[in-house]
Design a protein around this motif. Structure first.
Motif, PDB file in Angstrom:
ATOM      1  N   ASP A   1       1.845   5.167   0.423  1.00 33.89           N
ATOM      2  CA  ASP A   1       1.492   6.098   1.494  1.00 33.89           C
ATOM      3  C   ASP A   1       1.841   7.508   1.044  1.00 33.89           C
TER       4      ASP A   1
ATOM      5  N   SER B   1       4.628  -1.251   4.477  1.00 35.10           N
ATOM      6  CA  SER B   1       3.664  -1.495   3.398  1.00 35.10           C
ATOM      7  C   SER B   1       4.016  -0.690   2.154  1.00 35.10           C
ATOM      8  N   ALA B   2       4.484   0.544   2.354  1.00 42.92           N
ATOM      9  CA  ALA B   2       4.837   1.388   1.214  1.00 42.92           C
ATOM     10  C   ALA B   2       6.088   0.869   0.507  1.00 42.92           C
TER      11      ALA B   2
ATOM     12  N   GLU C   1       2.305  10.146   2.627  1.00 42.00           N
ATOM     13  CA  GLU C   1       3.255  10.845   3.492  1.00 42.00           C
ATOM     14  C   GLU C   1       4.661  10.264   3.423  1.00 42.00           C
TER      15      GLU C   1
ATOM     16  N   ARG D   1       3.061   1.508   8.186  1.00 43.83           N
ATOM     17  CA  ARG D   1       2.779   2.236   6.950  1.00 43.83           C
ATOM     18  C   ARG D   1       3.987   2.231   6.019  1.00 43.83           C
TER      19      ARG D   1
ATOM     20  N   GLU E   1       0.840  -1.191   0.000  1.00 41.80           N
ATOM     21  CA  GLU E   1       0.000   0.000   0.000  1.00 41.80           C
ATOM     22  C   GLU E   1       0.877   1.244   0.000  1.00 41.80           C
TER      23      GLU E   1
END
Length: 225
Positions: free
Chosen positions: A95, A176-177, A97, A173, A93
């Motif tokens: 992100d 996942s990124a 940011e 996060r 996923e």
């Protein structure tokens, strides 16, 4: 045995050969990139002879997945027990940011590593792959990136968060990124964690990684001339 059982050699004799210093059946990463060494076959005495020749400068010999009982003349000087996890079920996923980190960010990255101690990270480690970070008020507070790259697999590494900013889910996060970028290349992410770092292992399992096997990270003393 698969390439995941011998990741350093698989990386340095394959996709990351540009970072390799090699002597016969032994190899290591160029100084400043990573302190890891690899052998084509840790059961081959000749490979250990090549390793002795390669490390004649007297630097530390760090060998992931090395034997507890090395050949005569070698001695284990430190041992960190860990596990290897593979992200076959990770849902990558992106992100918004998570910003790319470059050589210009290395001083801040080294400061964050010194504060959090996620594992070996040198002034040139960022050259190994894609690193992402999260900033707050301009300050780098969390990061993760790619370290060893094998055929079909890339390691997620340097996962760390400033203690003052933990509890916000930054590590998950960023993993996942980073995994999203790995998946875009058709590769599978994997990573290593200290066996005692149960919080990190639980997080990785929640993200879709599964423990594949134990991995010990050895440092060896060289035979005396």
């Amino acid at each position: 045995m698969t390439i995941l059982d011998n990741p350093v050699w698989a990386a340095l004799s394959g996709p990351q050969a540009e970072f390799a210093e090699t002597k016969g059946r032994a190899a290591r990463f160029t100084a400043g990139v990573s302190p890891f060494h690899g052998l084509a076959d840790a059961a081959d005495p000749g490979a250990w002879n090549d390793l002795a020749a390669l490390t004649g400068d007297g630097g530390p010999v760090l060998l992931p997945a090395g034997p507890d009982d090395p050949p005569a003349g070698w001695a284990v000087t430190s041992l960190n027990r860990g596990v290897q996890l593979v992200g076959s079920a990770v849902r990558p996923e992106a992100d918004p940011e998570a910003i790319p980190l470059t050589r210009d960010d290395v001083p801040e990255m080294l400061d964050l590593v010194a504060l959090t101690r996620p594992g070996p990270f040198g002034p040139r480690t960022v050259e190994l792959g894609r690193y992402l970070g999260i900033r707050r008020d301009g300050k780098l507070v969390a990061m993760a990136g790619e370290r060893m790259r094998l055929t079909g697999f890339t390691e997620v590494s340097a996962v760390c968060t400033d203690p003052a900013y933990r509890g916000h889910g930054f590590a998950g996060r960023l993993v996942s990124a980073v995994a999203a970028g790995i998946a875009e290349r058709g590769e599978t992410p994997f990573l290593h964690a200290a066996i005692g770092n149960t919080n990190a292992i639980r997080l990785y399992e929640k993200l879709g990684f599964s423990v594949r096997r134990p991995v010990n990270f050895h440092q060896y003393g060289r035979p005396q001339a």
